[in-house]
Design a protein around this motif. Structure first.
Motif, PDB file in Angstrom:
ATOM      1  N   LYS A  56     -23.210 -14.634  13.315  1.00  0.00           N
ATOM      2  CA  LYS A  56     -22.001 -13.923  12.880  1.00  0.00           C
ATOM      3  C   LYS A  56     -22.298 -12.849  11.846  1.00  0.00           C
ATOM      4  O   LYS A  56     -21.731 -11.779  11.886  1.00  0.00           O
ATOM      5  CB  LYS A  56     -20.959 -14.901  12.328  1.00  0.00           C
ATOM      6  CG  LYS A  56     -20.231 -15.648  13.389  1.00  0.00           C
ATOM      7  CD  LYS A  56     -19.089 -16.450  12.811  1.00  0.00           C
ATOM      8  CE  LYS A  56     -18.395 -17.184  13.951  1.00  0.00           C
ATOM      9  NZ  LYS A  56     -17.146 -17.782  13.545  1.00  0.00           N
ATOM     10  N   GLY A  57     -23.184 -13.145  10.919  1.00  0.00           N
ATOM     11  CA  GLY A  57     -23.504 -12.187   9.867  1.00  0.00           C
ATOM     12  C   GLY A  57     -24.570 -11.178  10.264  1.00  0.00           C
ATOM     13  O   GLY A  57     -25.021 -10.393   9.439  1.00  0.00           O
ATOM     14  N   GLY A  58     -25.006 -11.205  11.519  1.00  0.00           N
ATOM     15  CA  GLY A  58     -26.051 -10.282  11.950  1.00  0.00           C
ATOM     16  C   GLY A  58     -27.414 -10.744  11.466  1.00  0.00           C
ATOM     17  O   GLY A  58     -27.650 -11.925  11.270  1.00  0.00           O
ATOM     18  N   TYR A  59     -28.285  -9.788  11.253  1.00  0.00           N
ATOM     19  CA  TYR A  59     -29.643 -10.095  10.805  1.00  0.00           C
ATOM     20  C   TYR A  59     -29.886  -9.437   9.459  1.00  0.00           C
ATOM     21  O   TYR A  59     -29.151  -8.541   9.043  1.00  0.00           O
ATOM     22  CB  TYR A  59     -30.683  -9.628  11.824  1.00  0.00           C
ATOM     23  CG  TYR A  59     -30.542  -8.183  12.232  1.00  0.00           C
ATOM     24  CD1 TYR A  59     -31.042  -7.159  11.437  1.00  0.00           C
ATOM     25  CD2 TYR A  59     -29.902  -7.832  13.409  1.00  0.00           C
ATOM     26  CE1 TYR A  59     -30.905  -5.832  11.809  1.00  0.00           C
ATOM     27  CE2 TYR A  59     -29.762  -6.511  13.790  1.00  0.00           C
ATOM     28  CZ  TYR A  59     -30.263  -5.518  12.990  1.00  0.00           C
ATOM     29  OH  TYR A  59     -30.121  -4.208  13.347  1.00  0.00           O
ATOM     30  N   ASP A  60     -30.926  -9.908   8.776  1.00  0.00           N
ATOM     31  CA  ASP A  60     -31.242  -9.400   7.445  1.00  0.00           C
ATOM     32  C   ASP A  60     -32.751  -9.198   7.343  1.00  0.00           C
ATOM     33  O   ASP A  60     -33.516 -10.143   7.558  1.00  0.00           O
ATOM     34  CB  ASP A  60     -30.756 -10.400   6.396  1.00  0.00           C
ATOM     35  CG  ASP A  60     -31.041  -9.930   4.987  1.00  0.00           C
ATOM     36  OD1 ASP A  60     -32.139 -10.239   4.474  1.00  0.00           O
ATOM     37  OD2 ASP A  60     -30.171  -9.255   4.397  1.00  0.00           O
ATOM     38  N   PHE A  61     -33.175  -7.985   7.022  1.00  0.00           N
ATOM     39  CA  PHE A  61     -34.603  -7.670   6.947  1.00  0.00           C
ATOM     40  C   PHE A  61     -35.322  -8.456   5.858  1.00  0.00           C
ATOM     41  O   PHE A  61     -36.440  -8.922   6.051  1.00  0.00           O
ATOM     42  CB  PHE A  61     -34.823  -6.168   6.713  1.00  0.00           C
ATOM     43  CG  PHE A  61     -34.335  -5.295   7.832  1.00  0.00           C
ATOM     44  CD1 PHE A  61     -34.757  -5.499   9.143  1.00  0.00           C
ATOM     45  CD2 PHE A  61     -33.471  -4.248   7.573  1.00  0.00           C
ATOM     46  CE1 PHE A  61     -34.331  -4.683  10.171  1.00  0.00           C
ATOM     47  CE2 PHE A  61     -33.038  -3.418   8.600  1.00  0.00           C
ATOM     48  CZ  PHE A  61     -33.462  -3.634   9.899  1.00  0.00           C
ATOM     49  N   LYS A  62     -34.703  -8.611   4.707  1.00  0.00           N
ATOM     50  CA  LYS A  62     -35.364  -9.318   3.599  1.00  0.00           C
ATOM     51  C   LYS A  62     -35.593 -10.787   3.940  1.00  0.00           C
ATOM     52  O   LYS A  62     -36.662 -11.332   3.683  1.00  0.00           O
ATOM     53  CB  LYS A  62     -34.564  -9.161   2.309  1.00  0.00           C
ATOM     54  CG  LYS A  62     -34.560  -7.740   1.769  1.00  0.00           C
ATOM     55  CD  LYS A  62     -34.672  -7.725   0.279  1.00  0.00           C
ATOM     56  CE  LYS A  62     -34.656  -6.317  -0.276  1.00  0.00           C
ATOM     57  NZ  LYS A  62     -35.836  -5.540   0.044  1.00  0.00           N
ATOM     58  N   ARG A  63     -34.588 -11.416   4.533  1.00  0.00           N
ATOM     59  CA  ARG A  63     -34.783 -12.810   4.961  1.00  0.00           C
ATOM     60  C   ARG A  63     -35.859 -12.864   6.043  1.00  0.00           C
ATOM     61  O   ARG A  63     -36.686 -13.771   6.063  1.00  0.00           O
ATOM     62  CB  ARG A  63     -33.481 -13.400   5.496  1.00  0.00           C
ATOM     63  CG  ARG A  63     -32.446 -13.725   4.442  1.00  0.00           C
ATOM     64  CD  ARG A  63     -31.312 -14.551   5.011  1.00  0.00           C
ATOM     65  NE  ARG A  63     -30.778 -14.049   6.265  1.00  0.00           N
ATOM     66  CZ  ARG A  63     -29.563 -13.523   6.427  1.00  0.00           C
ATOM     67  NH1 ARG A  63     -28.734 -13.414   5.395  1.00  0.00           N
ATOM     68  NH2 ARG A  63     -29.157 -13.103   7.606  1.00  0.00           N
ATOM     69  N   GLY A  64     -35.851 -11.880   6.930  1.00  0.00           N
ATOM     70  CA  GLY A  64     -36.848 -11.825   7.992  1.00  0.00           C
ATOM     71  C   GLY A  64     -38.256 -11.676   7.449  1.00  0.00           C
ATOM     72  O   GLY A  64     -39.198 -12.304   7.949  1.00  0.00           O
ATOM     73  N   GLU A  65     -38.402 -10.861   6.417  1.00  0.00           N
ATOM     74  CA  GLU A  65     -39.713 -10.694   5.793  1.00  0.00           C
ATOM     75  C   GLU A  65     -40.195 -12.023   5.211  1.00  0.00           C
ATOM     76  O   GLU A  65     -41.366 -12.400   5.355  1.00  0.00           O
ATOM     77  CB  GLU A  65     -39.661  -9.631   4.710  1.00  0.00           C
ATOM     78  CG  GLU A  65     -40.991  -9.417   4.020  1.00  0.00           C
ATOM     79  CD  GLU A  65     -40.949  -8.369   2.925  1.00  0.00           C
ATOM     80  OE1 GLU A  65     -42.030  -7.898   2.520  1.00  0.00           O
ATOM     81  OE2 GLU A  65     -39.842  -8.016   2.454  1.00  0.00           O
ATOM     82  N   ALA A  66     -39.291 -12.759   4.572  1.00  0.00           N
ATOM     83  CA  ALA A  66     -39.658 -14.049   3.985  1.00  0.00           C
ATOM     84  C   ALA A  66     -40.077 -15.046   5.079  1.00  0.00           C
ATOM     85  O   ALA A  66     -41.074 -15.761   4.929  1.00  0.00           O
ATOM     86  CB  ALA A  66     -38.498 -14.611   3.168  1.00  0.00           C
ATOM     87  N   VAL A  67     -39.335 -15.084   6.185  1.00  0.00           N
ATOM     88  CA  VAL A  67     -39.702 -15.968   7.297  1.00  0.00           C
ATOM     89  C   VAL A  67     -41.055 -15.542   7.856  1.00  0.00           C
ATOM     90  O   VAL A  67     -41.921 -16.381   8.117  1.00  0.00           O
ATOM     91  CB  VAL A  67     -38.626 -15.952   8.400  1.00  0.00           C
ATOM     92  CG1 VAL A  67     -39.105 -16.690   9.650  1.00  0.00           C
ATOM     93  CG2 VAL A  67     -37.319 -16.552   7.908  1.00  0.00           C
TER      94      VAL A  67
END
Length: 187
Positions: A56-67
């Motif tokens: 629902k909230g889409g995606y997030d680059f910063k969270r993606g970088e952490a993953v």
């Protein structure tokens, strides 16, 4: 033959063998042999991977970088460069000059998220949440890679409109942090 050629051209960012070449014949015969005794017109268990709906909230680059740093970098490198042994890739690069190009299906965030969710991390498929899969797919696909070989008249915008505008969720031809995505890197 066209499907196999597409894998060479886009996913491997290479030159496909001719449709009538011995190499293409060998690959086609091998694929046919693999499907021996498989029923036709029936979805076989284990084929492909299910779609992962966009959160629902889409995606997030910063969270993606952490993953990425926590789950992916150990195999694919801190900078997405992959790993080589004796000069050959044993873990593929995810961005940069040796990765798949902008024409590959994996450049679509939705496609990459589904692949990641059901196949990664190595040895732990399914361990990432849907949100994490989308976030890391977006992080990977915000980086440059070789140009789409179908580049229209040298224009990213024309190529985006012709091949990417209705091609799933992707960043090709979009501005991300002031950078136009799709310029290509060392193709």
């Amino acid at each position: 033959a066209e499907r196999i050629q597409g894998c060479f051209q886009f996913s491997m960012n290479g030159k496909p063998p001719a449709a009538d070449s011995p190499q293409m014949t060998a690959l086609s015969v091998y694929a046919y042999w693999l499907s021996t005794k498989a029923p036709t017109g029936v979805e076989i268990a284990g084929r492909g991977y299910p779609d992962v709906p966009q959160p629902k909230g889409g995606y997030d680059f910063k969270r993606g970088e952490a993953v990425y740093q926590a789950q992916c970098a150990i195999c694919h490198g801190d900078n997405g460069e992959g790993q080589k042994v004796a000069g050959d890739y044993v873990m593929p690069p995810l961005w940069g000059k040796d990765s798949y190009n902008w024409g590959a299906g994996m450049h679509r965030i939705n496609t990459a998220a589904s692949f990641i969710k059901y196949n990664m991390p190595l040895g732990k498929p399914g361990s990432l949440s849907d949100q994490q899969a989308w976030d890391v797919a977006a992080w990977v696909n915000r980086h440059e890679r070789p140009q789409d070989p179908r580049l229209v008249e040298g224009s990213i915008e024309k190529t985006r409109l012709k091949f990417h505008a209705n091609d799933g969720v992707n960043l090709y031809g979009q501005q991300v942090d002031g950078v136009l995505i799709g310029r290509g890197s060392g193709s």
